[in-house]
Write an enzyme that holds these catalytic residues in place. Structure first.
Site, PDB file in Angstrom:
ATOM      1  CG  ASP A   1      -2.933   4.055  -4.205  1.00 47.63           C
ATOM      2  OD1 ASP A   1      -2.967   3.183  -3.311  1.00 47.63           O
ATOM      3  OD2 ASP A   1      -2.063   4.944  -4.239  1.00 47.63           O
TER       4      ASP A   1
ATOM      5  CE  LYS B   1       0.036   3.567   3.693  1.00 42.07           C
ATOM      6  NZ  LYS B   1       1.413   3.823   4.127  1.00 42.07           N
TER       7      LYS B   1
ATOM      8  CG  PHE C   1       0.163  10.546  -0.146  1.00 42.39           C
ATOM      9  CD1 PHE C   1       1.216  11.430  -0.080  1.00 42.39           C
ATOM     10  CD2 PHE C   1       0.343   9.258   0.314  1.00 42.39           C
ATOM     11  CE1 PHE C   1       2.442  11.039   0.454  1.00 42.39           C
ATOM     12  CE2 PHE C   1       1.562   8.862   0.851  1.00 42.39           C
ATOM     13  CZ  PHE C   1       2.615   9.747   0.916  1.00 42.39           C
TER      14      PHE C   1
END
Length: 408
Positions: A233, A262, A148
């Site tokens: 990531d 984030k 993801f």
């Protein structure tokens, strides 16, 4: 006497009001948050909930951390946006300190996690053509199944999640998908056209899937031998979540490129970044990539404050120490409704016995107990509390989970 007109709406009314005017791209739990502080949120009726999701790690430092709120307030009184058409007085310090924190040389500031991933893909392709010598338009990037990395058109092109992918073709070419945690399959997929290997050090959306010891070091060695980039990531796994600044540090690995987002914005503004070696980010020239809001003064001020919280290592230590409490608590529930779990630091994927309920059903039951979590696939829920959570709060959440599981 006529009763005064109501000026507020309750939770049910607000949820109903969203239905006709908001695109249905989310299925939130039926709680309407109005206020928050630390590890707690409060709905419009005043009910309090312990937040064990922390905005998918965007709230690593809790809601409204005073240092971050103060940084934002002070910058709001001075300057918020210039665009990158001009320099601003906050950006250099942000880039210097973020590069130092991550052990890299240069920073490409963006806004959202998906933008960081898209930027990383562009940089890897440009590097492949300019430095590695891959023929034009033939660069490939190897990714892992069950990944993801976001939901833009290019990113869903290499997703194996049909919910995210179905109905959005045609897809962007140039990606090869291999099983996660499989070095042999990865090696077989890499060739002279490979620009990069892009992986999550821990797969979050897949259920906090942690690879075998040695996998990340193996990816690093394989990419080094093959002459391609290793892109990590760390948008969910980075910035203290796993007990280290970056999850790759658990294997003493230094990727060529790290993607962040984030928590970098402290739960206040969207901030993301590509951090990399100079010879990698150095392939970009004016006009080849950009973002109006990327690196804006408000984002840089908040991002610098976030880096400041991490530089002393306190939050990394908290995540590691409280992670033991989380892991031990889940171990005690294994066989008592928990079928299995994976945890690193303050991050866990918990597989609940399907006979007890789906992940969504367990999340709704926990919500009624005053604890907020989020389901993922099947009967799996994710726990990712703020790194500011106390041991008492963490044990409260585990107690609520035990209670929900015992009811069956």
């Amino acid at each position: 006497m006529t009763a005064p007109a109501r000026t507020t709406r309750d939770s049910a009314e607000l949820i109903a009001a969203e239905e006709p005017v908001l695109a249905h791209n989310y299925h939130p739990l039926p709680v309407v948050v109005a206020r928050a502080e630390g590890a707690w949120v409060e709905d419009v009726e005043g009910r309090r909930y312990l937040d064990m999701l922390a905005g998918y790690s965007a709230l690593n430092f809790g809601h409204r951390h005073p240092d971050l709120v103060d940084a934002a307030h002070r910058q709001l009184d001075r300057l918020t946006l210039t665009s990158r058409a001009f320099h601003n007085d906050r950006l250099a310090l942000f880039a210097e300190r973020l590069a130092a924190l991550t052990g890299q040389d240069m920073v490409l500031p963006m806004n959202t996690g998906a933008e960081a991933v898209e930027s990383g893909i562009k940089v890897a392709r440009k590097w492949a053509y300019d430095v590695k010598g891959v023929p034009a338009d033939r660069a490939t990037i190897v990714v892992a199944a069950e990944n993801f990395h976001g939901r833009t058109t290019t990113i869903v092109s290499f997703s194996t999640d049909e919910v995210a992918r179905g109905g959005f073709g045609p897809f962007t070419p140039g990606f090869r998908v291999v099983p996660y945690n499989d070095l042999a399959a990865l090696e077989a997929a890499v060739d002279e056209t490979t620009a990069a290997v892009l992986i999550e050090p821990i797969q979050g959306e897949a259920g906090v899937v942690i690879p075998d010891d040695g996998y990340l070091a193996g990816v690093r060695e394989l990419t080094r031998r093959a002459g391609c980039l290793f892109i990590a990531d760390e948008i969910q796994s980075g910035l203290g979540r796993t007990g280290r600044t970056l999850a790759v540090e658990h294997e003493d690995v230094v990727p060529d490129v790290v993607l962040l987002g984030k928590a970098l914005g402290g739960g206040i503004v969207p901030v993301s970044a590509v951090v990399a070696r100079r010879e990698v980010l150095g392939v970009l020239h004016p006009g080849e990539h950009g973002s109006t809001f990327g690196g804006n003064p408000l984002a840089a001020a908040v991002g610098t404050a976030v880096v400041g919280l991490l530089e002393g290592g306190e939050f990394q230590r908290r995540a590691a120490e409280l992670g033991v409490v989380l892991r031990d608590g889940l171990s005690e529930l294994t066989g008592k409704g928990v079928a299995g779990f994976r945890a690193r630091g303050l991050w866990a994927g918990v597989d609940v016995d399907p006979a007890i309920g789906t992940g969504r059903e367990i999340s709704e039951r926990l919500m009624r107990e005053g604890v907020l979590v989020k389901d993922t696939h099947g009967s799996t829920i994710r726990l990712a509390p703020p790194l500011t959570v106390t041991e008492e709060e963490l044990r409260t959440a585990l107690g609520s989970l035990e209670k929900v599981l015992a009811r069956g």
